[in-house]
Design a protein around this motif. Structure first.
Motif, short mmCIF file in Angstrom:
data_model
loop_
_atom_site.label_atom_id
_atom_site.label_comp_id
_atom_site.label_asym_id
_atom_site.label_seq_id
_atom_site.Cartn_x
_atom_site.Cartn_y
_atom_site.Cartn_z
N LEU A 54 0.87 -1.17 0.00
CA LEU A 54 0.00 0.00 0.00
C LEU A 54 0.90 1.22 0.00
CD1 LEU A 54 -2.63 -1.04 2.70
CD2 LEU A 54 -2.82 -1.21 0.21
N ASP A 55 0.58 2.19 -0.84
CA ASP A 55 1.44 3.36 -0.94
C ASP A 55 0.64 4.65 -1.03
OD1 ASP A 55 0.77 3.94 -3.78
OD2 ASP A 55 1.94 2.15 -4.22
N THR A 56 1.35 5.75 -0.83
CA THR A 56 0.72 7.06 -0.94
C THR A 56 1.61 7.95 -1.80
OG1 THR A 56 -0.34 8.86 0.27
CG2 THR A 56 1.74 8.04 1.17
N HIS A 57 0.97 8.83 -2.54
CA HIS A 57 1.68 9.75 -3.42
C HIS A 57 2.27 10.89 -2.60
CE1 HIS A 57 2.68 12.09 -6.93
NE2 HIS A 57 2.02 13.12 -6.43
N VAL A 58 3.55 11.17 -2.83
CA VAL A 58 4.23 12.31 -2.21
C VAL A 58 4.71 13.18 -3.37
CG1 VAL A 58 6.11 13.07 -0.72
CG2 VAL A 58 4.94 10.90 -0.24
N PRO A 59 4.13 14.39 -3.52
CA PRO A 59 4.50 15.24 -4.65
C PRO A 59 6.03 15.45 -4.74
CG PRO A 59 2.62 16.16 -3.50
CD PRO A 59 3.12 15.02 -2.66
N GLY A 60 6.54 15.27 -5.95
CA GLY A 60 7.97 15.46 -6.19
C GLY A 60 8.82 14.26 -5.83
N HIS A 61 8.19 13.18 -5.37
CA HIS A 61 8.93 11.98 -4.98
C HIS A 61 8.22 10.73 -5.51
CE1 HIS A 61 11.41 14.25 -2.12
NE2 HIS A 61 10.29 14.89 -1.81
N LYS A 62 8.90 9.59 -5.38
CA LYS A 62 8.25 8.32 -5.70
C LYS A 62 7.18 8.05 -4.65
CE LYS A 62 11.00 4.89 -6.19
NZ LYS A 62 12.09 3.89 -6.21
#
Length: 156
Positions: A54-62
């Motif tokens: 499970l993941d979350t989007h971090v602007p400017g990063h993977k």
């Protein structure tokens, strides 16, 4: 990873049987993007084997992995709550064999039969509580001066 073997085992037998009538088995190859954050949550799964990050989007990063799920675990609970959209993303990290459920059909089943609805809701709530507790422990490990150590007592 959760210590609960399967959300299905936590349900009353009649609720489990009714729920299973709305499922079919799927295979998701390693690397499959199962869903993305903010997409409509139209399905959910109980993992029979394999692993899912499970993941979350971090602007400017993977994307950042926040949890890994495996055998017996529920993949997805956003289907239960309006607006029925994913709060996280999910990717199969090892080939996954899972029971896939139609979320709208299960919501309808839960609305039509209050006993089944209570059983499903209680089982999903236990998963949510377990994951929140696990997330709190991981945050303490990251940010507390001496790690999480023993569980903290907290007011409810």
């Amino acid at each position: 990873m959760s210590t609960m073997h399967s959300i299905l085992e936590a349900m009353a037998p009649e609720a489990r049987e009714a729920l299973l009538a709305h499922s079919h088995q799927v295979t998701l190859p390693a690397g499959t993007r199962i869903f993305k954050e903010h997409q409509r949550a139209e399905k959910f799964w109980v993992i029979q084997c394999g692993t899912v990050d499970l993941d979350t989007h971090v602007p400017g990063h993977k994307n950042v992995v926040v949890d890994t799920l495996g055998y017996g675990e529920l993949l997805g609970w956003s289907w239960m709550f309006r607006p029925y959209s994913w709060h996280l993303g999910a990717t199969a990290t090892r080939e996954v064999i899972a029971l896939e459920f139609d979320a709208a059909a299960v919501r309808e089943l839960c609305n039509e039969d209050s006993a089944i609805g209570r059983s499903v809701s209680t089982a999903v709530a236990a998963v949510i509580a377990d994951r929140l507790d696990s997330a709190r422990t991981r945050l303490l490990d990251l940010f507390a001066p001496n790690g999480s150590g023993t569980p903290l007592a907290y007011a409810r």
